[in-house]
Write a protein that holds these residues in place. Structure first.
Motif, PDB file in Angstrom:
ATOM      1  N   VAL A 126       0.887  -1.163   0.000  1.00 25.83           N
ATOM      2  CA  VAL A 126       0.000   0.000   0.000  1.00 25.83           C
ATOM      3  C   VAL A 126       0.921   1.207   0.000  1.00 25.83           C
ATOM      4  O   VAL A 126       1.581   1.499   0.992  1.00 25.83           O
ATOM      5  CB  VAL A 126      -0.920   0.016   1.233  1.00 25.83           C
ATOM      6  N   VAL A 127       0.987   1.908  -1.125  1.00 21.88           N
ATOM      7  CA  VAL A 127       1.957   2.993  -1.276  1.00 21.88           C
ATOM      8  C   VAL A 127       1.261   4.248  -1.797  1.00 21.88           C
ATOM      9  O   VAL A 127       0.246   4.162  -2.500  1.00 21.88           O
ATOM     10  CB  VAL A 127       3.105   2.612  -2.228  1.00 21.88           C
ATOM     11  N   HIS A 128       1.803   5.377  -1.420  1.00 23.79           N
ATOM     12  CA  HIS A 128       1.340   6.636  -1.996  1.00 23.79           C
ATOM     13  C   HIS A 128       1.887   6.751  -3.416  1.00 23.79           C
ATOM     14  O   HIS A 128       2.972   6.253  -3.723  1.00 23.79           O
ATOM     15  CB  HIS A 128       1.800   7.821  -1.146  1.00 23.79           C
ATOM     16  N   ALA A 129       1.130   7.434  -4.276  1.00 26.60           N
ATOM     17  CA  ALA A 129       1.566   7.596  -5.657  1.00 26.60           C
ATOM     18  C   ALA A 129       2.935   8.261  -5.751  1.00 26.60           C
ATOM     19  O   ALA A 129       3.666   8.040  -6.724  1.00 26.60           O
ATOM     20  CB  ALA A 129       0.530   8.409  -6.435  1.00 26.60           C
ATOM     21  N   ALA A 130       3.295   9.058  -4.743  1.00 21.61           N
ATOM     22  CA  ALA A 130       4.613   9.702  -4.743  1.00 21.61           C
ATOM     23  C   ALA A 130       5.742   8.681  -4.771  1.00 21.61           C
ATOM     24  O   ALA A 130       6.854   8.992  -5.205  1.00 21.61           O
ATOM     25  CB  ALA A 130       4.752  10.602  -3.519  1.00 21.61           C
ATOM     26  N   ASP A 131       5.473   7.450  -4.321  1.00 17.95           N
ATOM     27  CA  ASP A 131       6.491   6.389  -4.290  1.00 17.95           C
ATOM     28  C   ASP A 131       6.180   5.289  -5.300  1.00 17.95           C
ATOM     29  O   ASP A 131       6.716   4.178  -5.200  1.00 17.95           O
ATOM     30  CB  ASP A 131       6.565   5.781  -2.886  1.00 17.95           C
ATOM     31  N   TYR A 132       5.342   5.583  -6.278  1.00 21.49           N
ATOM     32  CA  TYR A 132       4.858   4.539  -7.188  1.00 21.49           C
ATOM     33  C   TYR A 132       5.978   3.824  -7.943  1.00 21.49           C
ATOM     34  O   TYR A 132       6.051   2.586  -7.949  1.00 21.49           O
ATOM     35  CB  TYR A 132       3.849   5.142  -8.174  1.00 21.49           C
ATOM     36  N   LEU A 133       6.850   4.571  -8.582  1.00 22.92           N
ATOM     37  CA  LEU A 133       7.879   3.926  -9.408  1.00 22.92           C
ATOM     38  C   LEU A 133       8.809   3.053  -8.576  1.00 22.92           C
ATOM     39  O   LEU A 133       9.275   2.012  -9.046  1.00 22.92           O
ATOM     40  CB  LEU A 133       8.680   4.977 -10.174  1.00 22.92           C
ATOM     41  N   GLU A 134       9.074   3.444  -7.346  1.00 19.97           N
ATOM     42  CA  GLU A 134       9.949   2.652  -6.484  1.00 19.97           C
ATOM     43  C   GLU A 134       9.349   1.267  -6.207  1.00 19.97           C
ATOM     44  O   GLU A 134      10.074   0.282  -6.055  1.00 19.97           O
ATOM     45  CB  GLU A 134      10.184   3.407  -5.170  1.00 19.97           C
ATOM     46  N   HIS A 135       8.029   1.188  -6.160  1.00 24.30           N
ATOM     47  CA  HIS A 135       7.342  -0.076  -5.827  1.00 24.30           C
ATOM     48  C   HIS A 135       6.606  -0.664  -7.028  1.00 24.30           C
ATOM     49  O   HIS A 135       5.834  -1.609  -6.869  1.00 24.30           O
ATOM     50  CB  HIS A 135       6.352   0.170  -4.689  1.00 24.30           C
TER      51      HIS A 135
END
Length: 473
Positions: free
Chosen positions: A188-197
């Motif tokens: 469950v991630v914020h879009a700000a960290d999308y590419l990382e996950h």
């Protein structure tokens, strides 16, 4: 902390900037040729980066390339986007590409080029406190110099006549979803960290995107393009009543002009608050091109019969959420129009739930006795982007992208960054270092503004006096 801090001058600086995002980077670029200004900017991060988790391939910024750091204030500046292309020998390819809106990754690369070239930028410097020293008539700025691992390395202090806050925003997670982010297990991630996950999210069997703005649309489109046809298993939900396009008509865009900003600032506080809430589609809608790309991708998957396994539902909010065992998430949904509730089980969640202003309380705690606030306990900000302080304070504290409540929807818009920076520098230098246009919109905002534009309200029609005709003349 064995290493000494960078040498700081004993005489006060003219300006200390806190934070190096696009807004303060614009200010630093336009301040650079003003030799009379001694300015330095501090940033706790190791280098410039702009929403790295959302630099999705093909995603573009929502303003034309002319809305770079400097052009709308000084088209001759060496820090323009076009000059960046020239130094990279990419000016002709850009010319033939005929692109008015550039990719996010290219804007980020341009800003990095400026940040790496400008003097006066201090990365790995965390500002801890700002105080007013009435004996010396200066601000004291305390900072911590950080090492490569982000640990404290040295303490320092500098003195300045003026301060500018450009600390930007931070990802916002609604309270019902906060427990999911804090707990390990299901992604469950914020879009700000999308590419990382991204790889882990793509591998999940079922993915839900929460948020009906531009970031949610870009994440949903990226996931859709990389899921097998017929087995997409995607959900996209949002609180707004529709996946609505951003207002992008030419006259609508005039809300992002200095003319409208000045008009908005002069309105009464309750009126401003009502307007900000009502104008969400000016800055929180979705680019029409992104909506079209999503529809094209969905339509393409119907060509051989059947519908894609993708559910797009606006007008839905998440009431509560929880984890099922260690592998799934259950979202409790509510549709306010239907007055109905439902549950959604999913294997991964991307929270495109927006950003909020970073709290300024820690940094400004030392100035609290001098700060003036409005009826909602928000900082009062004058037309030149200065905090309203006690008259005993002779210096100024400027803000960038923290003035939505006083200056309107243009506050976070990149298109007004150069104009705002020029306004601040003109205020600092006490002269027109950067001449400002007297008019920037065809729309006349308000009745009094028409007088400033050389117009007059039409007068009541007067009865015409007829000249009698005389025979023979």
């Amino acid at each position: 902390m064995t290493n000494p801090p960078r040498h700081e001058p004993t005489s006060p600086r003219d300006l200390v900037g806190i934070g190096i995002g696009p807004c303060n980077l614009s200010l630093a670029a336009l301040a650079h040729p003003l030799a009379e200004l001694d300015a330095v900017f501090y940033e706790q991060r190791p280098g410039f980066d702009w929403h790295p988790g959302l630099l999705i391939e093909g995603a573009t910024i929502q303003v034309p390339f002319l809305a770079d750091l400097v052009t709308l204030a000084d088209p001759t500046s060496p820090w323009s986007f076009l000059n960046y292309l020239r130094t990279r020998e990419r000016l002709f390819p850009f010319y033939f590409a005929e692109r008015f809106h550039i990719q996010r990754a290219e804007y980020d690369a341009y800003c990095r080029w400026v940040a790496q070239s400008l003097p006066g930028l201090r990365f790995r410097h965390q500002v801890d406190a700002v105080r007013w020293n009435p004996e010396r008539d200066v601000f004291e700025v305390d900072f911590t110099q950080l090492d490569a691992e982000g640990e404290a390395e040295a303490l320092g202090r500098t003195y300045t006549r003026n301060v500018v806050l450009g600390v930007g925003t931070e990802p916002h997670v609604p309270d019902p979803l906060q427990p999911l982010v804090d707990a390990p297990g299901v992604p469950v991630v914020h879009a700000a960290d999308y590419l990382e996950h991204r790889s882990g999210i793509l591998a999940a069997e079922h993915v839900t995107v929460v948020g009906s703005g531009q970031s949610g649309a870009e994440v949903f489109l990226d996931l859709l393009r990389h899921r097998p046809a017929g087995r997409e298993k995607l959900h996209w939900i949002g609180r707004s009543e529709a996946f609505a396009p951003m207002e992008y008509s030419k006259l609508g865009l005039e809300h992002f002009t200095p003319d409208y900003t000045r008009y908005f600032h002069a309105l009464a506080e309750p009126v401003r608050d009502r307007l900000v809430a009502a104008q969400w589609q000016l800055h929180k809608g979705i680019d029409a091109g992104t909506l079209a790309a999503i529809h094209d991708e969905l339509y393409r998957r119907t060509l051989h019969g059947g519908w894609p396994d993708a559910v797009l539902t606006p007008g839905v909010r998440v009431r509560t959420a929880g984890r099922i065992a260690t592998t799934k998430v259950e979202l409790h949904l509510e549709n306010l129009q239907q007055d109905s509730r439902s549950r959604l089980t999913t294997d991964a969640v991307v929270l495109a739930t927006g950003y909020r202003d970073r709290p300024l309380g820690r940094v400004l705690a030392g100035l609290d006795p001098y700060l003036r606030r409005d009826s909602g306990e928000r900082l009062r900000i004058d037309e030149e982007f200065r905090l309203v302080l006690d008259p005993s304070v002779t210096g100024s504290v400027y803000v960038q992208n923290a003035e939505l409540h006083t200056h309107g929807v243009g506050a976070p818009d990149l298109g007004l960054a150069a104009w705002r920076s020029a306004t601040i520098l003109n205020s600092l230098t006490g002269k027109e270092s950067y001449p400002q246009p007297s008019r920037t919109a065809f729309t006349t905002f308000g009745l009094e503004a028409s007088l400033h534009h050389g117009h007059r309200m039409p007068q009541a029609r007067q009865a015409r006096h007829l000249t009698p005709l005389v025979d023979g003349t």
